[in-house]
Design an enzyme around this catalytic site. Sequence first.
Site, PDB file in Angstrom:
ATOM      1  CG  ASP A 260      59.835 -68.610  11.979  1.00  0.00           C
ATOM      2  OD1 ASP A 260      61.060 -68.610  11.780  1.00  0.00           O
ATOM      3  OD2 ASP A 260      59.012 -69.137  11.207  1.00  0.00           O
ATOM      4  CG  ASN A 268      58.987 -65.874  -0.755  1.00  0.00           C
ATOM      5  OD1 ASN A 268      58.561 -64.737  -0.944  1.00  0.00           O
ATOM      6  ND2 ASN A 268      59.946 -66.133   0.117  1.00  0.00           N
ATOM      7  CG  ASP A 277      60.869 -58.963  -1.146  1.00  0.00           C
ATOM      8  OD1 ASP A 277      61.294 -59.934  -0.483  1.00  0.00           O
ATOM      9  OD2 ASP A 277      61.387 -58.579  -2.211  1.00  0.00           O
ATOM     10  CD  GLU A 303      61.596 -67.784   7.153  1.00  0.00           C
ATOM     11  OE1 GLU A 303      61.460 -69.000   7.233  1.00  0.00           O
ATOM     12  OE2 GLU A 303      62.436 -67.234   6.405  1.00  0.00           O
TER      13      GLU A 303
END
Length: 416
Positions: A260, A268, A277, A303
């Site tokens: 994770d 983000n 991304d 993620e």
Amino acid sequence: MGASLLLAINVALGVAIMVSFLAFGLFDRNQKPALWWFGACVAGVASGLIEYSMPSVEYTAIARLAIFTCFAICLACVSIGLWLRYLRRIPVVPITIVLVVAIVSYILISELPRSSLLRAFIYQGSYSAIALVGVFAVWKGMDRSALDRTLFSVLLIFALNFLMKPPIMVLLGGNGGVAQDYLSTDYAMVSQTMMAIVTILTAFALGLRTMADILGTIQKRSDIDRLSGALTRDAFHREVSRSLWQSDRERTPKALILCDLDHFKSVNDTFGHQVGDLVIAQFGALLESFRRPGDVVGRIGGEEFCVLLPRCDEGTARLFAEQLRSTFETLDATGGRSVHRCTASFGVTEMRPGEAFEAAFSRADKALYEAKSAGRNCVRSARPDIDGQDAAAQNAIEQHEVPKRRSFAVGGRMRR
């Protein structure tokens, strides 16, 4: 007239098949065998057209050589396509030897009487030898599926049909005193009928094989997450089922790793989704660079990633995860705009023989929770025989056994 009509039909079939294989090859550029089979159709049609024009040709020595050579090239292209499909290479040496021997043999027997059985066997046997080069490739590389077994059988019949023609020629009274008489003989009628049948069967089998390959490619593309390069969630579970069945049958160990990315939402929010991304893509590329043959890697959430390691115990899986962790924190996804570190947490467990995937996944998820509770950017493992407080104690011990390494600079290269 009957044999001439059949020959014309064979030429028309060749054109139709030629267009089909060209379409296959242009639709999927990975289908290079289809382009070779398109070339085979071009050469086969050229051979048929020359033969169809023979009754009006006065001097036939060059024309007869052209017919033989074009059809030999046709068969060679079929075989090359089969080698590319099943053995992943072009058989330069074997196909060159067989082609040269075939053409030289034809030149040596071209002046023998057309009714000669020796001449007929060498003529047709050359065709058969070239076709058998392709049959060999299928035999060596096929996966024993029903489709491959059918293709092998059809190609073998196609190759051996040439050896049946010499005795049939003798039984039916020959193939004509001169080349111009061939199409008016009973043998030509039977020979062209045989060729029409085996050509249709072979083209159909090759077409099915090509369509199956194209559909398989489309399926694989739909199974791959475009951003990370890992399997999608559904594809991952399908591959896991196959891998676990194989591992249980072989009674080999296997391990599961949950990954994770830490504080991914803040990445983000701070740098934008384009950088987010890029982080996902970098981690996916890292997983791919570490992946062994047989390992199953999937992106199971935004993620979140999961890795199944066949033939791997807990200790090896933990080392695998630690190498991923330490390498990932050196990567720079911000283009040098920040010293922000992209890190990941890992939960590791070894699966018991015959254990359901869901049970192992739940255990690895608890280990991942422990890693996040311990401050993130670390690896924790859970063993099948421990849980609760014992698991927490074991993880506390393992934290000292495999220390976190936080001193890596941002922007380091991806490395093992």
